[in-house]
Design a protein around this motif. Structure first.
Motif, short mmCIF file in Angstrom:
data_model
loop_
_atom_site.label_atom_id
_atom_site.label_comp_id
_atom_site.label_asym_id
_atom_site.label_seq_id
_atom_site.Cartn_x
_atom_site.Cartn_y
_atom_site.Cartn_z
N VAL A 71 0.85 -1.19 0.00
CA VAL A 71 0.00 0.00 0.00
C VAL A 71 0.89 1.24 0.00
O VAL A 71 1.92 1.27 0.69
CB VAL A 71 -0.93 -0.01 1.22
N ASP A 72 0.49 2.24 -0.75
CA ASP A 72 1.32 3.45 -0.84
C ASP A 72 1.43 4.13 0.53
O ASP A 72 0.63 3.90 1.43
CB ASP A 72 0.78 4.42 -1.90
N ASP A 73 2.47 4.94 0.66
CA ASP A 73 2.76 5.56 1.95
C ASP A 73 1.61 6.41 2.49
O ASP A 73 1.39 6.50 3.69
CB ASP A 73 4.03 6.43 1.83
N GLU A 74 0.89 7.04 1.59
CA GLU A 74 -0.19 7.93 2.01
C GLU A 74 -1.28 7.19 2.78
O GLU A 74 -1.94 7.78 3.64
CB GLU A 74 -0.80 8.62 0.78
N HIS A 75 -1.45 5.91 2.50
CA HIS A 75 -2.53 5.15 3.13
C HIS A 75 -2.02 4.02 4.03
O HIS A 75 -2.75 3.09 4.33
CB HIS A 75 -3.45 4.57 2.05
N SER A 76 -0.76 4.12 4.45
CA SER A 76 -0.17 3.06 5.28
C SER A 76 -0.15 3.38 6.76
O SER A 76 0.61 2.79 7.51
CB SER A 76 1.27 2.78 4.80
N TYR A 77 -0.96 4.29 7.21
CA TYR A 77 -1.04 4.59 8.64
C TYR A 77 -1.88 3.52 9.34
O TYR A 77 -2.32 2.54 8.72
CB TYR A 77 -1.62 5.99 8.86
N GLY A 78 -2.12 3.70 10.62
CA GLY A 78 -2.95 2.75 11.37
C GLY A 78 -2.34 1.36 11.37
O GLY A 78 -1.17 1.18 11.72
N PHE A 79 -3.11 0.38 10.94
CA PHE A 79 -2.62 -1.00 10.93
C PHE A 79 -1.49 -1.21 9.92
O PHE A 79 -0.79 -2.21 9.97
CB PHE A 79 -3.76 -1.97 10.63
N GLY A 80 -1.30 -0.24 9.03
CA GLY A 80 -0.18 -0.32 8.11
C GLY A 80 1.16 -0.20 8.81
O GLY A 80 2.20 -0.55 8.22
N ASN A 81 1.17 0.28 10.04
CA ASN A 81 2.42 0.39 10.82
C ASN A 81 2.85 -0.95 11.42
O ASN A 81 3.96 -1.06 11.93
CB ASN A 81 2.26 1.41 11.94
N VAL A 82 1.98 -1.95 11.39
CA VAL A 82 2.30 -3.26 11.94
C VAL A 82 3.03 -4.08 10.87
O VAL A 82 2.50 -4.29 9.77
CB VAL A 82 1.02 -4.00 12.40
N VAL A 83 4.22 -4.52 11.20
CA VAL A 83 5.02 -5.30 10.23
C VAL A 83 4.29 -6.60 9.89
O VAL A 83 3.82 -7.32 10.77
CB VAL A 83 6.41 -5.61 10.82
N GLY A 84 4.20 -6.88 8.60
CA GLY A 84 3.55 -8.11 8.16
C GLY A 84 2.05 -7.97 7.97
O GLY A 84 1.36 -8.96 7.75
N SER A 85 1.53 -6.73 8.04
CA SER A 85 0.09 -6.53 7.92
C SER A 85 -0.35 -6.55 6.46
O SER A 85 0.44 -6.34 5.54
CB SER A 85 -0.31 -5.20 8.56
N ARG A 86 -1.63 -6.81 6.26
CA ARG A 86 -2.30 -6.66 4.96
C ARG A 86 -3.45 -5.70 5.22
O ARG A 86 -4.30 -5.97 6.07
CB ARG A 86 -2.84 -8.00 4.44
N ILE A 87 -3.50 -4.59 4.49
CA ILE A 87 -4.49 -3.57 4.81
C ILE A 87 -5.19 -3.05 3.57
O ILE A 87 -4.70 -3.16 2.45
CB ILE A 87 -3.85 -2.38 5.55
N LYS A 88 -6.36 -2.48 3.81
CA LYS A 88 -7.07 -1.69 2.81
C LYS A 88 -7.58 -0.45 3.53
O LYS A 88 -8.31 -0.55 4.51
CB LYS A 88 -8.24 -2.49 2.21
N THR A 89 -7.17 0.70 3.05
CA THR A 89 -7.51 1.97 3.68
C THR A 89 -8.37 2.81 2.75
O THR A 89 -8.16 2.80 1.52
CB THR A 89 -6.23 2.76 4.02
N SER A 90 -9.32 3.53 3.33
CA SER A 90 -10.15 4.44 2.54
C SER A 90 -10.54 5.64 3.40
O SER A 90 -10.65 5.53 4.62
CB SER A 90 -11.40 3.73 2.03
N GLU A 91 -10.73 6.76 2.75
CA GLU A 91 -11.10 7.99 3.45
C GLU A 91 -12.28 8.65 2.76
O GLU A 91 -12.45 8.54 1.55
CB GLU A 91 -9.91 8.96 3.49
N GLY A 92 -13.08 9.33 3.54
CA GLY A 92 -14.22 10.06 3.00
C GLY A 92 -14.69 11.09 3.99
O GLY A 92 -14.00 11.39 4.97
N THR A 93 -15.87 11.64 3.75
CA THR A 93 -16.46 12.62 4.66
C THR A 93 -17.94 12.30 4.83
O THR A 93 -18.56 11.65 3.98
CB THR A 93 -16.32 14.05 4.11
N THR A 94 -18.47 12.79 5.93
CA THR A 94 -19.91 12.68 6.16
C THR A 94 -20.61 13.85 5.47
O THR A 94 -19.96 14.74 4.91
CB THR A 94 -20.23 12.69 7.66
N ALA A 95 -21.93 13.85 5.54
CA ALA A 95 -22.70 14.94 4.90
C ALA A 95 -22.36 16.29 5.49
O ALA A 95 -22.43 17.32 4.79
CB ALA A 95 -24.20 14.66 5.03
N ASP A 96 -21.98 16.34 6.77
CA ASP A 96 -21.64 17.62 7.39
C ASP A 96 -20.16 17.96 7.29
O ASP A 96 -19.70 18.92 7.91
CB ASP A 96 -22.10 17.64 8.85
N GLY A 97 -19.39 17.15 6.57
CA GLY A 97 -17.99 17.46 6.34
C GLY A 97 -17.02 16.79 7.30
O GLY A 97 -15.80 16.99 7.17
#
Length: 345
Positions: free
Chosen positions: A262-288
């Protein structure tokens, strides 16, 4: 004047003196007696001397030391000890995954919510064969669910792999969707599944195969410009179970491989755990408000693999704060998510 030579009469005179001595006369008399003695009188003493020498030699070892005394074993048999029974292995007690086991982790999640001013939903499940659950699923935080956003591309990709005909550029599409979190690639994958009815049905079928009879793909939304499927409500409990089973799905290893890079921009959180497999996504709610969504398969500090799901919401324009909170949660899960050791493929 000529040199004088020894007188030839001297040796003879010395021999006459020795012959006239008493010792010589006694030795000569003894030898005469032995020479003229009867044969048995000579043989018997010689035989006695020879036997004595032989007996003495037999009592010595080859190196001249006395032979060690021979030890004769007792005729009373020594009882053979019977082997002790091998200790019966004590099976490791299986601790159920309960609030008691993970109370410390729940406390830490509550503390992270307070410290960063965010809301968190966390789910952890043990690995298991597809469609099964071998351990209880554990959740924490003030949220239990949230919109799937781009994490839905994992079951979408699984549905694509179930097709008889797959995209020729599938590797590129999966890399863009999973590794780079490209929403446009998610849409392309979803569209490949068919029309408005076929695509959601194909993904819902994957949910059902993974034992999730509740989650269904959203087919409509009032959010303008946002694909409807991204707003699918996916609980952290169900998503963590999906992740744990995905680890055991041999036909989906093509997807799991993309989750490793996973690219560096989305490797935070569980991406910091060595040997992890992750899928990251970002969005916003209706109020921002910021919404982070992450699905992961990670090893814990004890070597156990677990499926994990995380949702973090933060006030508008505080994406960095949400990511820092995700980092903190992942670190706590790595060290404290215990009790899932009975999960296996």
């Amino acid at each position: 004047m000529a040199a004088s030579s020894p007188s030839p009469g001297r040796p003879r005179r010395a021999g006459r003196r020795i012959a006239a001595s008493p010792g010589y006369r006694r030795t000569r008399a003894g030898a005469r007696r032995i020479w003229y003695a009867p044969l048995p009188a000579v043989i018997v003493p010689m035989a006695l001397v020879l036997l004595t020498v032989i007996a003495f030699g037999a009592s010595r070892s080859a190196n001249g030391r006395p032979v060690a005394a021979e030890v004769t074993a007792s005729e009373t048999p020594t009882p053979t000890p019977s082997p002790s029974p091998r200790p019966t292995p004590v099976p490791r007690a299986t601790e159920p995954v309960t609030d008691v086991n993970l109370i410390g982790l729940r406390t830490q999640v509550d503390s992270i919510e307070s410290r960063y001013g965010v809301r968190i939903g966390l789910g952890v499940a043990g690995v298991a064969p597809v469609g099964q659950r071998l351990t209880a699923t554990w959740t924490a935080g003030s949220l239990t669910s949230g919109p799937a956003w781009g994490t839905l591309d994992v079951p979408i990709a699984a549905a694509v792999l179930d097709l008889d005909s797959m995209p020729s550029n599938l590797t590129y599409m999966l890399t863009k969707s999973i590794s780079e979190s490209s929403l446009s690639s998610d849409e392309a994958l979803y569209t490949f599944l068919g029309g408005a009815d076929d695509a959601p049905q194909a993904v819902n079928k994957v949910f059902q195969e993974f034992g999730d009879q509740v989650t269904t793909v959203a087919t409509s939304t009032d959010r303008q410009g946002i694909p409807a499927f991204t707003q699918t409500d996916w609980t952290v409990a169900s998503q963590s179970e999906f992740a744990g089973q995905l680890w055991c799905s041999s036909i989906d290893w093509y997807i799991i491989g993309r989750m490793q890079y996973v690219d560096d921009e989305h490797s935070y959180g569980f991406g910091n755990v060595v040997g992890s497999r992750i899928k990251t996504s970002e969005g916003t709610t209706a109020d921002g408000s910021v919404v982070l969504r992450q699905m992961a398969i990670i090893p814990t500090s004890t070597g156990e693999r677990v499926g994990a799901s995380l949702v973090v919401t933060a006030p508008a324009d505080q994406a960095d704060t949400a990511r820092e909170a995700a980092d903190a949660v992942a670190g706590q899960v790595y060290f404290a998510a215990l009790g899932f050791g009975d999960g296996h493929c």
